[in-house]
Design a protein around this motif. Sequence first.
Motif, short mmCIF file in Angstrom:
data_model
loop_
_atom_site.label_atom_id
_atom_site.label_comp_id
_atom_site.label_asym_id
_atom_site.label_seq_id
_atom_site.Cartn_x
_atom_site.Cartn_y
_atom_site.Cartn_z
N ARG B 42 0.81 -1.21 0.00
CA ARG B 42 0.00 0.00 0.00
C ARG B 42 0.85 1.27 0.00
O ARG B 42 0.32 2.37 0.06
N GLY B 43 2.17 1.12 -0.04
CA GLY B 43 3.03 2.30 -0.09
C GLY B 43 3.10 3.06 1.21
O GLY B 43 3.37 4.26 1.22
N ILE B 44 2.85 2.39 2.34
CA ILE B 44 2.90 3.14 3.59
C ILE B 44 3.93 2.61 4.58
O ILE B 44 4.34 3.31 5.47
N CYS B 45 4.38 1.37 4.41
CA CYS B 45 5.28 0.84 5.42
C CYS B 45 6.75 1.04 5.06
O CYS B 45 7.61 0.99 5.92
N SER B 46 7.05 1.23 3.80
CA SER B 46 8.40 1.50 3.30
C SER B 46 9.37 0.35 3.49
O SER B 46 10.57 0.52 3.31
N LYS B 47 8.87 -0.83 3.87
CA LYS B 47 9.78 -1.97 4.09
C LYS B 47 10.33 -2.51 2.77
O LYS B 47 11.32 -3.22 2.76
N CYS B 48 9.65 -2.23 1.66
CA CYS B 48 9.99 -2.88 0.39
C CYS B 48 10.91 -2.01 -0.47
O CYS B 48 10.87 -2.10 -1.70
N GLN B 49 11.72 -1.17 0.18
CA GLN B 49 12.61 -0.31 -0.60
C GLN B 49 13.59 -1.13 -1.44
O GLN B 49 14.14 -2.11 -0.99
N ILE B 50 13.79 -0.67 -2.67
CA ILE B 50 14.72 -1.33 -3.58
C ILE B 50 15.58 -0.27 -4.27
O ILE B 50 15.23 0.91 -4.28
N THR B 51 16.69 -0.72 -4.83
CA THR B 51 17.55 0.20 -5.59
C THR B 51 17.64 -0.31 -7.02
O THR B 51 18.23 -1.37 -7.27
N PRO B 52 17.03 0.40 -7.96
CA PRO B 52 17.19 -0.01 -9.36
C PRO B 52 18.65 0.14 -9.75
O PRO B 52 19.28 1.12 -9.38
#
Lengths: 683, 683
Positions: B42-52
């Motif tokens: 949902r774009g609120i927890c920020s746990k799924c950050q990735i670096t392209p």
Amino acid sequence: MTQDPLVIFTPSGKRGRFAVGTPVLTAARQLGVDLDSVCGGRGICSKCQITPSYGDFPKHGVNVAEGALSDWNSVEQRYDDKRGLKQGRRLGCQATVQGDIVIDVPAESQVHKQVVRKAASARVIEMDPATRLYFVEVDEPDMHEPTGDLERLERALKEQWEITEIDIDFSVLSQLQTVLRKGKWQVTVALNTLAENARPRVIAAWPGLHETGHFGLAVDLGSTTIAAHLTHLETGEVITSSGIMNPQIRFGEDLMSRVSYAMMNPGGDVEMTRAVREAIDTLTTDIAEEAEIDPSLILETVFVCNPVMHHLLLGIDPVQLGQAPFALATSEPLNLSATELGLSALPAAARIYILPCIAGHVGADAAAVALSEEPNKSDDLVLIVDVGTNAEILLGDTSHVLACSSPTGPAFEGAQISSGQRAAPGAIEAIRIDPVSKTPRFKVIGCDLWSDDDGFWEQTAQTGVTGICGSGIIEAVAEMRIAGLVDSSGLIGSAEQTGTTRCEAEGRTHVYLIHDGSADGGPRITVTQQDIREIQLAKSALYAGARLLMDKRKADKVDRIELAGAFGAHISPLHAMVLGMIPDVPLDKVQSAGNAAGTGARIALCNMAARRDVERLVREITKVETAIEPRFQEHFVAASAIPHATDTFPELSKLVALPQVSFNTGGGDEDAGGGRRRRRRRG
Amino acid sequence: MTQDPLVIFTPSGKRGRFAVGTPVLTAARQLGVDLDSVCGGRGICSKCQITPSYGDFPKHGVNVAEGALSDWNSVEQRYDDKRGLKQGRRLGCQATVQGDIVIDVPAESQVHKQVVRKAASARVIEMDPATRLYFVEVDEPDMHEPTGDLERLERALKEQWEITEIDIDFSVLSQLQTVLRKGKWQVTVALNTLAENARPRVIAAWPGLHETGHFGLAVDLGSTTIAAHLTHLETGEVITSSGIMNPQIRFGEDLMSRVSYAMMNPGGDVEMTRAVREAIDTLTTDIAEEAEIDPSLILETVFVCNPVMHHLLLGIDPVQLGQAPFALATSEPLNLSATELGLSALPAAARIYILPCIAGHVGADAAAVALSEEPNKSDDLVLIVDVGTNAEILLGDTSHVLACSSPTGPAFEGAQISSGQRAAPGAIEAIRIDPVSKTPRFKVIGCDLWSDDDGFWEQTAQTGVTGICGSGIIEAVAEMRIAGLVDSSGLIGSAEQTGTTRCEAEGRTHVYLIHDGSADGGPRITVTQQDIREIQLAKSALYAGARLLMDKRKADKVDRIELAGAFGAHISPLHAMVLGMIPDVPLDKVQSAGNAAGTGARIALCNMAARRDVERLVREITKVETAIEPRFQEHFVAASAIPHATDTFPELSKLVALPQVSFNTGGGDEDAGGGRRRRRRRG
């Protein structure tokens, strides 16, 4: 070739050939014959008693001779000396097969024995309890192979009972070492298994062979009273029944006022939870004392209750049940330990089962009624009504069951009635009005005589005549209608209109005098116009609920009616129908279901399959919410008359002719029982 | 034919083709890439950050252009504005695949992130906690379809996370309605899953997205002190460590005296259980306060402890552990709730895990040492010694691990030593004796200087020199042996025999004076003949235990030695070897394992697989009971000398030459440390 002996078990009819020397218990187990054993074949528990039945095997033409079983042995002799074996009985673990034989398993040796319920329907409860006892011999600890006592108990259960993967309640684990040593490494454990594939859980352990059995409580947790049945979990026998007032009454007479109390007083729900749990503790202690058993033997308890009591028992604030959309915290069945539920009179490991709720207003008590009365197994369309402050209504047959709750308010319980009172000695519970003289005669609770019988006044001198209870007010209004004192709109006529001075003016309306005790300092018991309006509101709500379910089911009549609960047991079907409380059916098709909720609790206590049944049934029931059904309002308004329309009561017309009177003079009371005050009574 | 874009994740190397527009999180899930998410995309927890990671795909020869991911969107912008996203980071749930791309999952976005342990071995703990958080949006209740809040939560978990068949802790259920409404039907739940096929259990619920994380306590419950590490259960980071004295000391200094207390005082075990639980409550509250977190966020606790503390914590009378055959109530790992264990500072639903015990004298603390030090994964043969009142000894390598406990008694902890004391400021912890002058110099806890350094006496004026702690007495005896003040049988020589007046006569034996503080009102600190006998008893027991395991393993030497525990961290390997406490190995093969039991507790707290590992290891370990092994007695008696036989200590001989002295005059003390007093010290 000589064949192994043929063994036939009755009543199951199961049969098989077994080598000479096979113990009967072993043969029974291999065939899946329902033969009990706690000690696992050690000849000490005596649960596996059988009766050898010598005779012909007609199909085989073999005459079974004496000697088809091994001789009476010393273990049996010792048991017989110590406790006595019935004539002809043998111990299945001692007697071995020697030749062809028929063996009868008496009812008390069956695990799944069937227990006849002492109720009108004489239905039986099959015993299939969640908790069973197992006797095992546990290896002593040995330094050469260090294992914990629990691990050796687990090994014993595996080796001696083929039971693997057990859990143990922490409270039992802490006592395990003491128990094992006290029993000299013999122990009886109680295993509770919640479902076929669930891990059995040790919830009690006793040194040696435990012979005093284990017990369960079936609790019907009502708003007013808490009733419990102490049940032997091997025989299913109800040992003692007892009841106690629900102490939450001090927070509010009816459920809605308790919800309000919780809303208005922070921590009020916690207070009420504590009160009801303490009452259950007291009841548990009392009932165990009365039955002369140790409360630590009560290993299971089943609760049935309405949703508000359900939440208050669980320690959940009931505030959501007091406002739309009436959301339950959970409607699922609950399995808890006594510790989790904060009940301290039960052993800490005792298991609690709470039946599922059907909906926000249709609780676990209604589920219990459904379990007991089984509308889902009825071939004809049955309407089941459990009348309380809310009436829970079930309608269905094998094809489909519907449920709703209807806000009848407390009038049927004698509340909000001018001379109303709870059902207690001195309360008028039945009444007849002479259609000519318009004179009433009545019965009060605590006396079998009618008020015009000789000796009535002497016998009731102690209690007096104090008021009218629920069943009394229904009869009173119905009798007033039959006697022409009330018209179909519910108006009481004047003395002139009715021809009796018992119809007295009171303000702009009239009252009917049933009994004037004022000369002796007693009350003047009357039925007022307002009383009749209250009854009209209540009965309209009840009828509208039933009618709504019939609409949903597309049925314009029902085949039979069951009246559940204490009220249902005392109500007169004829008078209920005169009032228009219940749909029209032949009078012999109206039956009391007795304490159906309590019976449902007992069934769930004794039978695991029944729990699965009711859980499935509750999921499948169509839940109807009267509050959002426009048809409910229509039925409610239309059902105000007494009865509302004679053409919908053809069966009733055969029994009694209702006078065509009308007392409406255009003034005074014109509200014929409409819905304007109904909302505030929800609960 | 145009192929779907190729997506490659690093560091896992997992790859696959996905339709244009697929969110990166979705692609990661489908490939089983370890990318965290609490809010479920949902774009609120920020746990799924990735670096392209833009660049060449050498194998495919494709140059990935800008635009391989969707444009930065408003959800990411909002998150960046509110909390800040690191340069180059995207949210995996927002960015969608537009072309071939390599995507890096940074360590903090991995669920199974690896956390470097701050310890000598720098081993890493992989995060695989039993409890994880899930954010869900729950349907509001609706009168048209009456369901409980719990049922709608279950539906949400199923629909949004594919999690089915959950249980809920009763304490969470009772708050569920409030939490759901407070969070406007958004809720974060903590699910605890004990095994892969176990039902997840809701053990906490917070309104909306819960962002402050959840925590665990790793508790090393010792006889003397209770140490706890507050650990963040997402990162594995130790937030705060804290300790408290075990208040059971007032019932007895050592374990055996506590068992005696329970034996002699009815209810004594209950008292001790209450005391230790209260201490844990206090420690929990303190540590949460120090870390500035709400104790309600501590959702898991792991305990490691010796068997007596294990039973006393659990509320099990430890009396069986005080007598042969030393049977545990259970050696199995235990999963409990804080409520079951009677811990009130933790949330009621908090889960407790207690490591399995190995045997009646080898507890969950030894299991934790095994988990931390992994003898079962060692290629060379390692001996692990955890010295306390009992020494727990592990010996093994990849092929096989053995364990025993040896009754060293409390001498190594400074108890039963005339000038002995606990390790505390003022206690002598190190000592050197000049081989010529026979004059000692020493260090005390709390000061880095030696006693012959300038400023030592000024710096220690506050604490004084108060006694000798465990590591000090070991060095003292070993140094006395090296300096020729003690012969190999353990006898202290007279002033004449040793040439120093510090060797004073005391009755029929001699003492060695280390420090005389009597002029300043301080103690005279000496090593007495009895002290040396106590140390000989202790070291013989320890050595005999190690030797017994080596016999069982058919090994006449070990490759390396690990000294675990606080004592192990302070002990001097050389002096230990001079004493003959531990087998002979090259000095660089003796290492301190630090607080291995505490580390084991932390590993079990952070990693579910590690719990399975230690449970399996404990089952597989060969348990050796010293009390029934005749060889143990033989080794014990033979190991009395200091060291017992120089030919078994060739490595030691390279380091130090031990004087060939003998002070036996045929009278006085002839008991060279035999076993006659050993039995009573068990515990």
